[in-house]
Design an enzyme around this catalytic site. Structure first.
Site, PDB file in Angstrom:
ATOM      1  NE  ARG A  91      -2.973   2.679   2.798  1.00  0.00           N
ATOM      2  CZ  ARG A  91      -3.095   3.413   3.895  1.00  0.00           C
ATOM      3  NH1 ARG A  91      -2.491   3.075   5.004  1.00  0.00           N
ATOM      4  NH2 ARG A  91      -3.809   4.506   3.865  1.00  0.00           N
ATOM      5  CG  HIS A 180     -10.055   6.290   3.027  1.00  0.00           C
ATOM      6  ND1 HIS A 180     -10.799   7.313   3.595  1.00  0.00           N
ATOM      7  CD2 HIS A 180      -9.198   5.878   3.984  1.00  0.00           C
ATOM      8  CE1 HIS A 180     -10.404   7.507   4.845  1.00  0.00           C
ATOM      9  NE2 HIS A 180      -9.427   6.639   5.102  1.00  0.00           N
ATOM     10  CG  HIS A 208     -13.526   4.500   4.108  1.00  0.00           C
ATOM     11  ND1 HIS A 208     -12.944   3.307   3.730  1.00  0.00           N
ATOM     12  CD2 HIS A 208     -12.853   4.881   5.212  1.00  0.00           C
ATOM     13  CE1 HIS A 208     -11.985   2.988   4.567  1.00  0.00           C
ATOM     14  NE2 HIS A 208     -11.897   3.933   5.473  1.00  0.00           N
ATOM     15  N   GLY A 210     -14.492   5.670   8.971  1.00  0.00           N
ATOM     16  CA  GLY A 210     -13.625   5.080   9.985  1.00  0.00           C
ATOM     17  C   GLY A 210     -13.049   6.224  10.798  1.00  0.00           C
ATOM     18  CG  ASN A 211      -9.645   7.409  14.021  1.00  0.00           C
ATOM     19  OD1 ASN A 211     -10.453   8.125  14.605  1.00  0.00           O
ATOM     20  ND2 ASN A 211      -8.349   7.433  14.261  1.00  0.00           N
ATOM     21  N   GLY A 212     -10.398   7.752  10.079  1.00  0.00           N
ATOM     22  CA  GLY A 212     -10.319   8.666   8.927  1.00  0.00           C
ATOM     23  C   GLY A 212     -11.580   8.390   8.104  1.00  0.00           C
ATOM     24  NE  ARG A 241      -6.686  12.365   9.623  1.00  0.00           N
ATOM     25  CZ  ARG A 241      -6.809  11.317   8.822  1.00  0.00           C
ATOM     26  NH1 ARG A 241      -7.486  11.395   7.699  1.00  0.00           N
ATOM     27  NH2 ARG A 241      -6.200  10.187   9.115  1.00  0.00           N
ATOM     28  CG  PHE A 285     -18.434   6.894  16.167  1.00  0.00           C
ATOM     29  CD1 PHE A 285     -17.366   7.642  15.707  1.00  0.00           C
ATOM     30  CD2 PHE A 285     -19.711   7.413  16.032  1.00  0.00           C
ATOM     31  CE1 PHE A 285     -17.568   8.879  15.113  1.00  0.00           C
ATOM     32  CE2 PHE A 285     -19.928   8.641  15.442  1.00  0.00           C
ATOM     33  CZ  PHE A 285     -18.859   9.373  14.982  1.00  0.00           C
ATOM     34  N   GLY A 332     -14.801   1.109   9.955  1.00  0.00           N
ATOM     35  CA  GLY A 332     -15.139   0.857  11.367  1.00  0.00           C
ATOM     36  C   GLY A 332     -16.510   1.364  11.784  1.00  0.00           C
TER      37      GLY A 332
END
Ligand code: AMP
Length: 398
Positions: A91, A180, A208, A210-212, A241, A285, A332
């Site tokens: 990645r 992402h 998407h 998630g935390n990001g 963020r 969350f 997530g």
């Protein structure tokens, strides 16, 4: 063929060995605290339990050696020798405008990735260290690089340009890139399969979360817009963020608090989002859901702002595509947090969408959560970036 997928961070290295035809995960793990006291490796065979072991991991080369040793361990390993690894897929966060798709690694590719480093100074150098360490230890194994930005390279100019002097784009390539991408790519394809429709005839919005967190609009098989920008700071309100904000806020707070721009950016990246909005209650969350259910005003404020931003972006992307056939939730929060999905979907009535409450309570699988009579389908689709990296690697080898 077994494909080793590597996701290298500055002090961590996640890995999965995937049997590419079946998509089966033979083993997966994490080397963490690389170059720091207390480094360790955790590893799980197939669906088995994770085993964590302390180990001296001074650099990424040590980490890769340890990964190979773990995978080939005669007792707890999953393969008998290195020869059973057919390829390695890496990645890489930023491919700039140079990379519109995954590619096999050669010297020219490495140089081009290095040229993108200034666009992702925290991530790309670490990704490259992982690629180089693997090349050294497995010189005869083909390596691929799969970029977070590549999927979004189909965006039209009006979507990727900022309203600033054009010379900044010409000189420095300042533009929206989006991130992402591997997840948006994977999820939008699964969505088309679930709908038994042709990918290139659909209008799909992928959330998407998630935390990001990022959203993308995929029209006729091409990404036409996405919420993250030059960096992953733009767009949705995330774990820590900020997402979108008036750029003049930077100067205002810097003056008031006597801070530099980089100190302020650190706050926008690490202390903002639902964490900052909840007055430092939590970025997670699971805690926010708990707080929300207990009527905690900090949790309620953060959750409502998070959901409102998602709802607003969905509306914008319906407009950008002049319609929508399906909306997908992943990552997530998107996969696990049904109350967040409910808040969002309950605000999409104008699209003829109604939530199927019992389907929305399920998890861990691809689920249609809109009611039978909804005009637009809404799905939960667990993302699988590692499998997508393995598939793209395999495609390059064929
Ligand atoms: P990700 O970045 O995709 O790993 O998502 C991380 C976020 O997803 C966490 O910060 C949690 O807020 C949320 N999350 C993950 N698992 C769960 C879960 N089982 N229930 C509720 N939220 C979850």
């Amino acid at each position: 063929m077994n494909i080793l997928v590597i996701n290298c961070g500055s002090s961590s290295l996640k890995f999965q060995l995937i049997e590419s035809d079946s998509g089966r995960v033979l083993g997966k793990g994490l080397c963490d605290r690389i170059g720091i006291d207390g480094s360790f490796i955790s590893f799980a065979k197939g669906e088995g339990d994770k085993i964590k072991k302390e180990a001296s991991i001074n650099d990424h080369s040590d980490a890769i050696k340890l990964v190979i040793k773990t995978l080939t361990d005669p007792v707890n390993g999953v393969i008998s020798s290195l020869d059973e690894i057919g390829a390695v897929g890496h990645r890489v966060v930023h491919g700039g405008e140079k990379f519109k798709a995954a590619t096999l690694v050669n010297d020219e590719v490495l140089k081009a990735i290095e040229e993108c480093n200034e666009l992702a100074p925290l991530h790309n150098p670490a990704n490259l260290i992982g690629v180089k360490a693997c090349m050294e230890l497995m010189p005869n194994v083909p390596m691929s690089v799969v970029f977070d930005t590549a999927f979004h390279q189909t965006m039209p100019e009006e979507a990727y340009l900022y309203g600033i002097p054009y010379e900044y784009y010409r000189r420095y390539k300042i533009r929206r890139y989006g991130f992402h991408g591997t997840s948006h790519d994977y999820v939008s394809h699964v969505c088309a399969e679930l709908m038994t429709r042709k990918y290139d005839e659909l209008k799909i919005i992928v959330c998407h979360l998630g935390n990001g967190a990022s959203i993308s609009a995929v029209k006729n098989g091409k990404c036409v817009d996405t919420s993250m920008g030059l960096t992953p700071l733009e767009g949705l309100i995330m774990g820590t963020r900020s997402g979108d904000l008036d750029p003049a806020i930077l100067e205002f707070i810097c003056n008031k608090e006597n801070m530099t721009v980089s100190q302020m950016l650190n706050i926008l990246n690490k202390k903002s989002g639902v964490f900052g909005l909840s007055d430092n209650f939590s970025s997670d969350f699971r805690d926010l859901e708990d707080g929300y259910n207990k009527n905690d005003e900090n949790a309620i404020r953060a959750v409502n702002a998070f959901c409102y931003r998602v709802i607003k972006y969905i509306g914008a992307y319906v407009a950008a595509m002049n319609g929508v056939d399906a909306i997908c939730f992943t990552a997530g929060i998107g996969e696990n947090t049904s109350f967040v999905r409910k808040i969002i979907v309950d605000n999409l009535g104008y699209l003829g969408i109604r939530l199927n409450e019992s389907a929305n309570a399920l998890r861990g699988q691809n689920i249609l959560i809109s009611s039978e009579d909804s005009d637009v389908k809404v799905y939960v689709i667990p993302t699988n970036e590692e499998l997508e990296i393995a598939r793209q690697t395999l495609k390059l080898l064929k």
